[in-house]
Design a protein around this motif. Structure first.
Motif, PDB file in Angstrom:
ATOM      1  N   VAL A   1      48.596  48.414  61.602  1.00 49.19           N
ATOM      2  CA  VAL A   1      49.321  47.145  61.760  1.00 49.19           C
ATOM      3  C   VAL A   1      48.333  45.990  61.924  1.00 49.19           C
ATOM      4  CG1 VAL A   1      50.859  45.837  63.283  1.00 49.19           C
ATOM      5  CG2 VAL A   1      51.404  48.200  62.686  1.00 49.19           C
TER       6      VAL A   1
ATOM      7  N   ILE B   1      46.584  45.211  58.534  1.00 52.71           N
ATOM      8  CA  ILE B   1      47.497  45.215  57.399  1.00 52.71           C
ATOM      9  C   ILE B   1      47.061  44.258  56.294  1.00 52.71           C
ATOM     10  CG2 ILE B   1      49.034  43.448  58.374  1.00 52.71           C
ATOM     11  CD1 ILE B   1      50.114  46.564  56.361  1.00 52.71           C
TER      12      ILE B   1
ATOM     13  N   LEU C   1      57.031  47.448  61.576  1.00 56.59           N
ATOM     14  CA  LEU C   1      56.004  48.283  60.950  1.00 56.59           C
ATOM     15  C   LEU C   1      55.418  49.300  61.916  1.00 56.59           C
ATOM     16  CD1 LEU C   1      54.411  48.990  58.466  1.00 56.59           C
ATOM     17  CD2 LEU C   1      52.772  47.182  59.038  1.00 56.59           C
ATOM     18  N   TYR C   2      55.093  48.878  63.146  1.00 60.35           N
ATOM     19  CA  TYR C   2      54.485  49.828  64.080  1.00 60.35           C
ATOM     20  C   TYR C   2      55.405  51.013  64.378  1.00 60.35           C
ATOM     21  CZ  TYR C   2      52.311  51.890  68.182  1.00 60.35           C
ATOM     22  OH  TYR C   2      51.759  52.784  69.071  1.00 60.35           O
TER      23      TYR C   2
ATOM     24  N   ASP D   1      48.855  51.595  65.303  1.00 63.40           N
ATOM     25  CA  ASP D   1      48.453  50.274  65.797  1.00 63.40           C
ATOM     26  C   ASP D   1      47.314  49.705  64.949  1.00 63.40           C
ATOM     27  OD1 ASP D   1      48.156  48.055  67.785  1.00 63.40           O
ATOM     28  OD2 ASP D   1      46.272  49.086  68.209  1.00 63.40           O
TER      29      ASP D   1
ATOM     30  N   GLY E   1      50.238  52.803  55.599  1.00 68.08           N
ATOM     31  CA  GLY E   1      50.021  51.430  56.047  1.00 68.08           C
ATOM     32  C   GLY E   1      49.454  50.518  54.981  1.00 68.08           C
TER      33      GLY E   1
ATOM     34  N   GLN F   1      52.464  50.472  71.746  1.00 66.73           N
ATOM     35  CA  GLN F   1      51.495  49.786  70.890  1.00 66.73           C
ATOM     36  C   GLN F   1      50.427  49.080  71.723  1.00 66.73           C
ATOM     37  OE1 GLN F   1      53.186  46.923  68.190  1.00 66.73           O
ATOM     38  NE2 GLN F   1      51.275  46.662  67.054  1.00 66.73           N
TER      39      GLN F   1
END
Length: 387
Positions: free
Chosen positions: A142, A145, A316-317, A139, A192, A83
């Motif tokens: 995220v 978000i 999440l990533y 990335d 996402g 990330q």
């Protein structure tokens, strides 16, 4: 301490998704067998291979060993590091796409400039860009978000980045890689949290853009017409597809036997790359093709299962990376199979994990290693460990 260090790799192997691991290995080594079978005639009759029947059999295992070694190294890298460096990898990939277009540097094959010569092998930047697109899009999602509902803040920056990549890919041209990378970015943005209305508008816009690209490009129009009725010009626009369909027809249920394909004998172009599935169909029949489809479906299903597990762990990533890899493998394998079966227009996309090609195998193996790493980290956290 020494015994513990030696036992560490074994413990790690026991803590990964075995269905995913063995499914990937089955495709990799099945690909080795069929690449050799599909390429014997091409290698024996080609001047660039010095008329060596085992030319591709010698090179493909080398690609496999290098790719598996790269995958083993990638597995050791925590997702937090992927990330951290995702934007830089994406920029490096875009830079390589620019470099390959420079006359005298990029290698031109059949009117397409997609390769960077590295002496003993060629690097295809578009293959690496698929991996970098997964890492970067995850990335990006995220980081954005909390503003995914906003067109200006969430969508437009990614649109601009993908537009640059798309223009570079179409310049090569590599329309197939463009479709796959756009699918990856769209899929990850949707997962996402991109608003459904924006997603639908994006789909409509992309369909119109694809239609425009086909209309303004004569060779793409020819491929569409050849796809609609390959038998109308079986020795011209429909040549590849007609011979692919003949291979499927000859295979029937159980195939003509390993190594007994007729279509690979200079009838079917790119038999060891784009049309490998047609050779599998001819030699292994319907059930051989069904096995390949099952293995790809299994890997995609495990990728999404691992992604859902990451979501449950509030990661999440890693979740978006796992699902992005699933989208990549699913879309590319679907397009390749659809082309081979005459369900989609002819497109220069290889069958992931199986077709001949060092860059593709390398990118696929690293992606699978990252997917296994996501699963391994999930298991460590569920056991109260640290990653």
């Amino acid at each position: 301490m020494l015994i513990g260090a030696l036992d560490a790799p074994r413990r790690q192997m026991a803590e990964i998704d075995h269905l995913l691991f063995w499914g990937v290995l089955a495709l990799l080594f099945g690909g080795l067998v069929f690449v050799y079978s599909a390429s014997i005639a091409t290698a024996e009759g080609g001047r660039f291979t010095n008329h060596q029947p085992a030319y591709f059999l010698i090179r493909h295992p080398v690609f496999l060993v290098i790719s598996l070694a790269a995958g083993a190294l990638a597995f050791r890298v925590p997702l937090v590091q992927w990330q951290k460096y995702a934007p830089y990898l994406f920029m490096a990939g875009a830079l390589l796409l620019m470099v390959v277009l420079i006359p005298g540097i990029g290698r031109d094959v059949n009117g397409a400039r997609r390769w960077l010569p590295l002496g003993i092998a060629n690097l295809q930047p578009s293959e690496m860009m698929k991996l970098f697109a997964v890492l970067y899009a995850a990335d990006y999602a995220v980081r954005k978000i909390n503003v995914m509902h906003d067109l200006k803040q969430a969508f437009l920056p990614m649109f601009c980045a993908m537009a640059v990549v798309g223009m570079l890919l179409l310049k090569e041209p590599d329309f197939g890689a463009f479709v796959v990378i756009i699918s990856i970015a769209m899929g990850i943005l949707f997962l996402g949290g991109l608003r459904a209305r924006l997603f639908v508008l994006l789909i409509v816009g992309l369909l119109l853009a694809f239609a425009a690209l086909i209309i303004v490009s004569p060779y793409r129009r020819d491929r569409i017409f050849g796809f609609m009725d390959p038998w109308a010009d079986a020795f011209g626009k429909g040549y590849q597809l007609s011979h692919s369909l003949i291979a499927f027809g000859r295979g029937e249920l159980f195939g003509v036997g390993l190594g007994a394909s007729v279509e690979k004998l200079f009838y079917l172009p790119e038999a060891h790359t784009d049309f490998l599935l047609a050779v599998i169909a001819e030699e292994m029949g319907f059930f051989g093709v069904l096995t390949v489809i099952f293995l790809f479906a299994l890997i995609v299903q495990r990728a999404f299962a691992i992604g859902r597990q990451s979501v449950q762990l509030d990661r999440l990533y890693p979740a978006l990376v796992a699902m992005g890899i699933g989208i990549w493998l699913g879309v590319q394998s679907f397009i390749n199979m659809g082309v081979n079966m005459g369900l989609l227009p002819t497109k220069g996309l290889t069958l992931p994990l199986m077709s001949f090609g060092g860059s593709g195998i390398l990118a696929n193996c690293v992606a699978m290693a990252i997917l296994l790493r996501v699963d391994w980290e999930n298991r460590q956290l569920m056991r109260g460990g640290r990653v």
